[in-house]
Design a protein around this motif. Structure first.
Motif, short mmCIF file in Angstrom:
data_model
loop_
_atom_site.label_atom_id
_atom_site.label_comp_id
_atom_site.label_asym_id
_atom_site.label_seq_id
_atom_site.Cartn_x
_atom_site.Cartn_y
_atom_site.Cartn_z
N THR A 1 -5.10 4.78 3.86
CA THR A 1 -5.52 5.98 4.58
C THR A 1 -4.95 5.88 5.98
O THR A 1 -5.19 4.90 6.68
N VAL B 1 1.09 5.77 0.49
CA VAL B 1 0.56 7.11 0.70
C VAL B 1 1.60 8.09 0.16
O VAL B 1 2.79 7.88 0.31
N HIS C 1 -6.05 11.90 -0.90
CA HIS C 1 -4.73 12.55 -0.86
C HIS C 1 -4.77 13.90 -0.14
O HIS C 1 -4.09 14.84 -0.52
N GLY D 1 -5.52 7.50 0.40
CA GLY D 1 -4.30 8.28 0.32
C GLY D 1 -4.26 9.46 1.25
O GLY D 1 -3.27 10.19 1.28
N VAL E 1 0.85 12.21 -7.59
CA VAL E 1 -0.21 11.21 -7.68
C VAL E 1 -0.55 10.94 -9.15
O VAL E 1 -0.70 9.79 -9.58
N TYR F 1 -3.89 2.76 -2.51
CA TYR F 1 -3.62 3.79 -1.51
C TYR F 1 -4.21 3.44 -0.16
O TYR F 1 -5.37 3.01 -0.05
N ARG G 1 0.85 -1.19 0.00
CA ARG G 1 0.00 0.00 0.00
C ARG G 1 0.89 1.24 0.00
O ARG G 1 2.06 1.18 0.37
#
Length: 236
Positions: free
Chosen positions: A92, A64, A127, A109, A80, A90, A62
């Motif tokens: 969290t 970020v 994001h 993200g 991104v 992504y 995963r």
């Protein structure tokens, strides 16, 4: 390879790494950064594995993306877009001291750092960076790639559009919109709507000038918030 990779190795990335460590339960694989001088080194004990494009080789991990600062707050959106990963790659990240109501939503993200609060029916896009001790109150909507710096307070029903940057300690009046890719100076009090692509500061906040070219370039793309991405489950 499972676990989490943090794209970036600067201050925000380091804070995110600490949030992951504080929460536990997730293997932190390392940082990725395009600064070749960092490759093979450690940042706060976390290895820098290589450049950002290594995410494509480590396809089971995963991710970020933790880059951006007031001087170039569009850099996270650009990175991104460059990586082109699907939403399900992504993670969290939510610090264990953050307070997130059951009626609130957080996109893939996004990162919520220590002691921030989402009170009721808050919607945070993909994001998004929410820094320590920020407070987002009822019915706030935060667009993709926005940054909510430490100590920000949003009144109820505020809309922070895509890519906007709210400086530390800024206050946003209820039912107010901060336009896409605008920047609010630290400690400012925003009492009315801020148009897209502008820099505002002061108490009450007033327009200073247009945003810098990287933000205006993103504004010209005209991308919509919350477009076709599923909300991601937190890793912490």
């Amino acid at each position: 390879m499972n676990g989490l990779m943090i794209v970036g190795a600067g201050g925000f990335a380091r804070e995110t790494a600490q949030a992951v460590r504080d929460a536990g339960g997730t293997e932190l694989l390392g940082h990725l950064d395009d600064n070749a001088a960092l490759h093979g080194t450690e940042v706060d004990g976390v290895p820098v594995l290589g450049g950002c494009d290594l995410v494509h080789d480590l396809s089971r991990a995963r991710v970020v993306v933790c880059v951006g600062n007031p001087g170039d707050y569009a850099s996270r959106a650009r990175l991104v877009a460059r990586l082109g990963l699907p939403a399900d790659r992504y993670a969290t990240v939510v610090h264990p001291t953050a307070s997130v109501s059951r009626t609130s939503e957080i996109g893939p993200g996004s990162v919520l750092l220590a002691h921030c609060a989402l009170t009721a029916a808050v919607r945070v896009g993909a994001h998004v960076a929410v820094m320590p001790q920020a407070v987002l109150t009822h019915d706030d909507v935060v667009g993709d790639c926005a940054t909510i710096a430490s100590g920000v307070r949003l009144g109820g029903g505020v809309r922070v559009e895509r890519g906007a940057y709210l400086g530390s300690g800024s206050l946003i009046r209820e039912a107010t919109t901060v336009g896409a890719w605008s920047l609010i100076g630290m400690g400012s009090a925003v009492l009315g709507d801020v148009p897209p692509g502008e820099v505002w500061a002061g108490s009450p906040a007033r327009r200073l000038r247009a945003a810098d070219p990287p933000a205006l370039d993103q504004l010209a793309r005209g991308e919509s918030d919350f477009a076709t991405h599923a909300l991601g489950g937190p890793v912490t």
